[in-house]
Write a protein that holds these residues in place. Structure first.
Motif, PDB file in Angstrom:
ATOM      1  N   LYS A  42      26.886  19.970  25.646  1.00  0.00           N
ATOM      2  CA  LYS A  42      26.775  21.681  24.155  1.00  0.00           C
ATOM      3  C   LYS A  42      25.933  21.850  23.894  1.00  0.00           C
ATOM      4  O   LYS A  42      25.390  23.015  23.335  1.00  0.00           O
ATOM      5  CB  LYS A  42      28.436  21.089  23.074  1.00  0.00           C
ATOM      6  N   GLU A 130      34.761  19.421  21.863  1.00  0.00           N
ATOM      7  CA  GLU A 130      35.748  20.171  21.849  1.00  0.00           C
ATOM      8  C   GLU A 130      36.707  19.324  20.665  1.00  0.00           C
ATOM      9  O   GLU A 130      36.593  18.294  20.109  1.00  0.00           O
ATOM     10  CB  GLU A 130      36.762  18.891  23.256  1.00  0.00           C
ATOM     11  N   ARG A 158      30.380  27.241  21.923  1.00  0.00           N
ATOM     12  CA  ARG A 158      31.179  26.911  22.117  1.00  0.00           C
ATOM     13  C   ARG A 158      31.114  27.377  24.003  1.00  0.00           C
ATOM     14  O   ARG A 158      30.705  28.853  23.888  1.00  0.00           O
ATOM     15  CB  ARG A 158      32.863  27.022  21.855  1.00  0.00           C
TER      16      ARG A 158
END
Length: 299
Positions: A42, A130, A158
């Motif tokens: 990420k 997440e 994201r």
């Protein structure tokens, strides 16, 4: 839901007054984009996004990695951090060798470091994890603190939802706050840069219901208000097609839903009307660690 067709462009582009023209978002060259790295996929994706923005704005990228205990010696942790930063610098150079890069390796908590850097930065970029009960406790606490204490806008990255297309809009949540005014300016800037439309979304109070005979008139008034709310920024970016949407539902639900089909969701850090509350409330926290795509929080 009440919506309008894209607003037609004016026959003659209006010249924005000094008061109407955006300040920060009208800059030709930016200063620093600070990117927090933690070694996850990420944060690497967030770095790639920041690199694209730096290429457009001429910003310097400051890479920040906070050392955390890994059940090993302090020296090995520091070595790992240096390797992470070196790898990120190499990745940035491959993406665009023109980008100026600075890096910081720190023993201090990442939220504190980013909060300090935000006073001289134009943007903070952090990777969003997440959502889940454990992750929300661990990451959400850090993320919401970073956003709440930052003196500059914060982008929580994201991956974009599979439903996002080249024509998907930038979505901005609209209320009465000053931070929302700056969020509108930011949303238009990104929509213009990405060459995509903009959706201005206003969610009314779930506790308010006008009488049936007044519903049509109230909707007309609300659409007129919403159009006026974005007019100043629209005049600065006349090529951006604008869609106005009124929703009489949960702000949290509607903004999260909109984020799944948006290139970017943009919100202000604080609302002024009773039902929006401060960003640090439940709606803001939910959007930070459960949005369907990247979210930009503007102070």
């Amino acid at each position: 839901m009440v919506s309008t067709e894209p607003r037609p462009l004016p026959a003659q582009t209006p010249i924005a007054s000094a008061d109407a023209a955006p300040g920060f978002w009208a800059k030709e060259d930016w200063g620093d984009i600070v990117v927090a790295l933690d070694g996850t996929q990420k944060s690497r994706a967030a770095l790639s996004w920041a690199a694209g923005l730096a290429s457009v704005t001429g910003a310097r990228i400051r890479l920040v990695h906070a050392l955390t205990p890994r059940g090993s010696t302090r020296s090995s942790v520091r070595l790992h951090g240096r390797r992470l930063l070196r790898s990120a610098r190499s990745e940035l150079f491959c993406l665009d060798p023109r980008i100026t890069i600075d890096s910081i390796l720190t023993d201090d908590p990442i939220a504190s470091v980013l909060g300090a850097l935000s006073h001289t930065a134009d943007l903070l970029v952090i990777g969003g994890h997440e959502s889940g009960p454990i992750r929300d406790v661990l990451f959400g606490r850090n993320a919401t603190r970073i956003v709440a204490e930052s003196a500059c806008p914060v982008l929580v990255w994201r991956p974009q939802h599979p439903d996002v297309t080249p024509d998907s809009p930038v979505v901005v949540g609209v209320d009465l706050s000053d931070s929302c005014t700056r969020a509108i300016e930011a949303a238009f800037w990104f929509a213009d840069a990405l060459e995509v439309p903009l959706t201005a979304l206003h969610v009314g109070s779930p506790h308010y219901r006008s009488a049936a005979k007044d519903t049509g008139l109230e909707q007309i008034r609300a659409l007129k208000w919403l159009g006026g709310r974005v007019d100043a920024a629209a005049s600065v970016h006349p090529t951006v097609a604008v869609h106005l949407h009124l929703l009489d539902a949960s702000a949290e639900h509607e903004l999260r839903l909109a984020s799944t089909t948006a290139h970017l969701l943009v919100v202000g850090s604080r609302g002024t009307v009773p039902w929006t509350g401060p960003f640090t409330g439940s709606i803001g926290q939910s959007l930070v660690h459960a949005s369907g795509g990247p979210i930009l929080v503007v102070r």
